[in-house]
Design a protein around this motif. Structure first.
Motif, PDB file in Angstrom:
ATOM      1  N   SER A 231      22.454  12.554  44.489  1.00 19.45           N
ATOM      2  CA  SER A 231      21.099  12.116  44.143  1.00 19.45           C
ATOM      3  C   SER A 231      20.724  10.793  44.795  1.00 19.45           C
ATOM      4  O   SER A 231      19.560  10.379  44.727  1.00 19.45           O
ATOM      5  CB  SER A 231      20.971  11.983  42.619  1.00 19.45           C
ATOM      6  OG  SER A 231      21.861  11.000  42.126  1.00 19.45           O
ATOM      7  N   LEU A 232      21.672  10.132  45.428  1.00 20.84           N
ATOM      8  CA  LEU A 232      21.402   8.836  46.062  1.00 20.84           C
ATOM      9  C   LEU A 232      20.737   9.029  47.414  1.00 20.84           C
ATOM     10  O   LEU A 232      20.934  10.058  48.078  1.00 20.84           O
ATOM     11  CB  LEU A 232      22.705   8.057  46.232  1.00 20.84           C
ATOM     12  CG  LEU A 232      23.452   7.670  44.955  1.00 20.84           C
ATOM     13  CD1 LEU A 232      24.776   7.002  45.305  1.00 20.84           C
ATOM     14  CD2 LEU A 232      22.601   6.744  44.094  1.00 20.84           C
ATOM     15  N   PRO A 233      19.968   8.053  47.875  1.00 22.71           N
ATOM     16  CA  PRO A 233      19.408   8.125  49.233  1.00 22.71           C
ATOM     17  C   PRO A 233      20.509   8.136  50.298  1.00 22.71           C
ATOM     18  O   PRO A 233      21.654   7.736  50.048  1.00 22.71           O
ATOM     19  CB  PRO A 233      18.547   6.863  49.326  1.00 22.71           C
ATOM     20  CG  PRO A 233      18.259   6.476  47.921  1.00 22.71           C
ATOM     21  CD  PRO A 233      19.459   6.894  47.117  1.00 22.71           C
ATOM     22  N   VAL A 234      20.134   8.567  51.481  1.00 23.98           N
ATOM     23  CA  VAL A 234      21.127   8.713  52.550  1.00 23.98           C
ATOM     24  C   VAL A 234      21.695   7.369  52.962  1.00 23.98           C
ATOM     25  O   VAL A 234      22.901   7.246  53.224  1.00 23.98           O
ATOM     26  CB  VAL A 234      20.485   9.423  53.767  1.00 23.98           C
ATOM     27  CG1 VAL A 234      21.480   9.547  54.904  1.00 23.98           C
ATOM     28  CG2 VAL A 234      19.963  10.797  53.366  1.00 23.98           C
ATOM     29  N   TYR A 235      20.875   6.340  53.001  1.00 22.91           N
ATOM     30  CA  TYR A 235      21.361   5.039  53.468  1.00 22.91           C
ATOM     31  C   TYR A 235      22.355   4.424  52.484  1.00 22.91           C
ATOM     32  O   TYR A 235      23.263   3.681  52.885  1.00 22.91           O
ATOM     33  CB  TYR A 235      20.201   4.085  53.744  1.00 22.91           C
ATOM     34  CG  TYR A 235      19.420   3.641  52.538  1.00 22.91           C
ATOM     35  CD1 TYR A 235      19.725   2.438  51.894  1.00 22.91           C
ATOM     36  CD2 TYR A 235      18.371   4.399  52.041  1.00 22.91           C
ATOM     37  CE1 TYR A 235      19.007   2.008  50.794  1.00 22.91           C
ATOM     38  CE2 TYR A 235      17.645   3.982  50.940  1.00 22.91           C
ATOM     39  CZ  TYR A 235      17.964   2.800  50.317  1.00 22.91           C
ATOM     40  OH  TYR A 235      17.252   2.380  49.227  1.00 22.91           O
ATOM     41  N   ILE A 236      22.218   4.741  51.184  1.00 24.81           N
ATOM     42  CA  ILE A 236      23.198   4.245  50.215  1.00 24.81           C
ATOM     43  C   ILE A 236      24.516   5.004  50.355  1.00 24.81           C
ATOM     44  O   ILE A 236      25.613   4.414  50.282  1.00 24.81           O
ATOM     45  CB  ILE A 236      22.640   4.353  48.784  1.00 24.81           C
ATOM     46  CG1 ILE A 236      21.423   3.441  48.627  1.00 24.81           C
ATOM     47  CG2 ILE A 236      23.712   3.982  47.767  1.00 24.81           C
ATOM     48  CD1 ILE A 236      20.829   3.470  47.230  1.00 24.81           C
ATOM     49  N   GLN A 237      24.455   6.310  50.562  1.00 19.79           N
ATOM     50  CA  GLN A 237      25.676   7.085  50.782  1.00 19.79           C
ATOM     51  C   GLN A 237      26.409   6.611  52.039  1.00 19.79           C
ATOM     52  O   GLN A 237      27.641   6.460  52.032  1.00 19.79           O
ATOM     53  CB  GLN A 237      25.336   8.574  50.896  1.00 19.79           C
ATOM     54  CG  GLN A 237      24.712   9.165  49.652  1.00 19.79           C
ATOM     55  CD  GLN A 237      24.408  10.643  49.808  1.00 19.79           C
ATOM     56  OE1 GLN A 237      24.963  11.321  50.663  1.00 19.79           O
ATOM     57  NE2 GLN A 237      23.507  11.160  48.980  1.00 19.79           N
ATOM     58  N   ALA A 238      25.643   6.373  53.099  1.00 23.84           N
ATOM     59  CA  ALA A 238      26.262   5.889  54.335  1.00 23.84           C
ATOM     60  C   ALA A 238      26.838   4.485  54.144  1.00 23.84           C
ATOM     61  O   ALA A 238      27.910   4.166  54.670  1.00 23.84           O
ATOM     62  CB  ALA A 238      25.237   5.888  55.470  1.00 23.84           C
ATOM     63  N   ALA A 239      26.140   3.641  53.385  1.00 24.21           N
ATOM     64  CA  ALA A 239      26.639   2.286  53.143  1.00 24.21           C
ATOM     65  C   ALA A 239      27.933   2.309  52.348  1.00 24.21           C
ATOM     66  O   ALA A 239      28.853   1.530  52.613  1.00 24.21           O
ATOM     67  CB  ALA A 239      25.577   1.471  52.408  1.00 24.21           C
ATOM     68  N   ARG A 240      28.029   3.190  51.378  1.00 21.11           N
ATOM     69  CA  ARG A 240      29.275   3.317  50.622  1.00 21.11           C
ATOM     70  C   ARG A 240      30.440   3.666  51.548  1.00 21.11           C
ATOM     71  O   ARG A 240      31.501   3.030  51.515  1.00 21.11           O
ATOM     72  CB  ARG A 240      29.128   4.394  49.555  1.00 21.11           C
ATOM     73  CG  ARG A 240      28.405   3.977  48.295  1.00 21.11           C
ATOM     74  CD  ARG A 240      28.462   5.106  47.295  1.00 21.11           C
ATOM     75  NE  ARG A 240      27.923   4.724  45.994  1.00 21.11           N
ATOM     76  CZ  ARG A 240      27.976   5.505  44.910  1.00 21.11           C
ATOM     77  NH1 ARG A 240      28.535   6.696  44.999  1.00 21.11           N
ATOM     78  NH2 ARG A 240      27.476   5.093  43.760  1.00 21.11           N
TER      79      ARG A 240
END
Length: 219
Positions: free
Chosen positions: A72-81
């Motif tokens: 459910s998170l945005p793509v940029y947050i998933q990539a940042a993780r």
């Protein structure tokens, strides 16, 4: 190879970069939104991070909510993780490797082996710096684009928090440390080509002199 003091300076920078990387990954203030409103008593500060969202009230209360759902998170947050975790892992590997390859330590064997180990540690630091620089830049770009978007209400707009600045500084420290460790290996190899050992010259001179004596014997 570079001097021991320069390598030690790069190692200190790498340590600051590793600690800053870990702190930036765990901090919840990647986004900050301060809503004072009409009454300062009810003022709240909303913070959003990679793993949790926190709210601080002017009354002293502080509450956080973990982000359990990944999809459910945005793509940029998933990539940042992902990239920040990889940056922490690579920088930790770089610390272990360069500890063996540094000139001031007694580990790692001879000088050639140490130079190659330092080069491997420098590559780890450079990759860690890149992996730390990409998510912070992407995250900052998303914050700025949302802030400048006129269709988004003011209450939903955020500003970059302290975690973003910590990530930028840590990535810079790791990149500088990686470049120093990598160039230390290149300088040694270049010096070996420019200034060859003098023993070969003496051996060739001895061979020529021995050849001269043998010809005289035949004459």
């Amino acid at each position: 190879m570079a001097s021991a003091s320069l390598q030690f300076f790069a190692f200190i920078l790498a340590l600051f970069g590793v600690f800053g990387d870990i702190i930036a990954t765990l901090l919840p203030n990647w986004k900050v939104n301060a809503d004072v409103g009409s009454n300062i008593i009810t003022a709240i500060t909303q913070m959003q991070g990679l793993w949790m969202d926190c709210t601080w009230y002017s009354t002293g209360m502080f509450s956080c909510t973990l982000k359990y759902s990944v999809l459910s998170l945005p793509v940029y947050i998933q990539a940042a993780r992902t990239t920040m975790v990889l940056s922490c892992i690579l920088s930790a590997f770089g610390i272990c490797i360069t500890t063996v390859g540094m000139k001031c330590t007694k580990l790692g064997g001879d000088t050639d082996s140490k130079s190659h180990v330092c080069f491997a540690g420098g590559v780890c630091f450079i990759l860690a710096g890149i992996f730390g620089l990409v998510p912070t830049s992407w995250y900052t770009r998303e914050i700025i684009s949302n802030f400048l978007d006129q269709t988004i209400p003011e209450s939903s707009k955020h500003e970059p928090g302290g975690a973003v600045y910590t990530g930028f500084i840590s990535a810079g420290f790791l990149l500088i440390a990686g470049v120093i460790f990598c160039t230390s290996c290149f300088k040694k190899q270049q010096g070996a080509w420019i200034y060859p050992p003098k023993q070969h010259h003496f051996q060739s001179t001895d061979q020529e002199s021995n050849a001269g004596y043998s010809l005289k014997d035949y004459v």
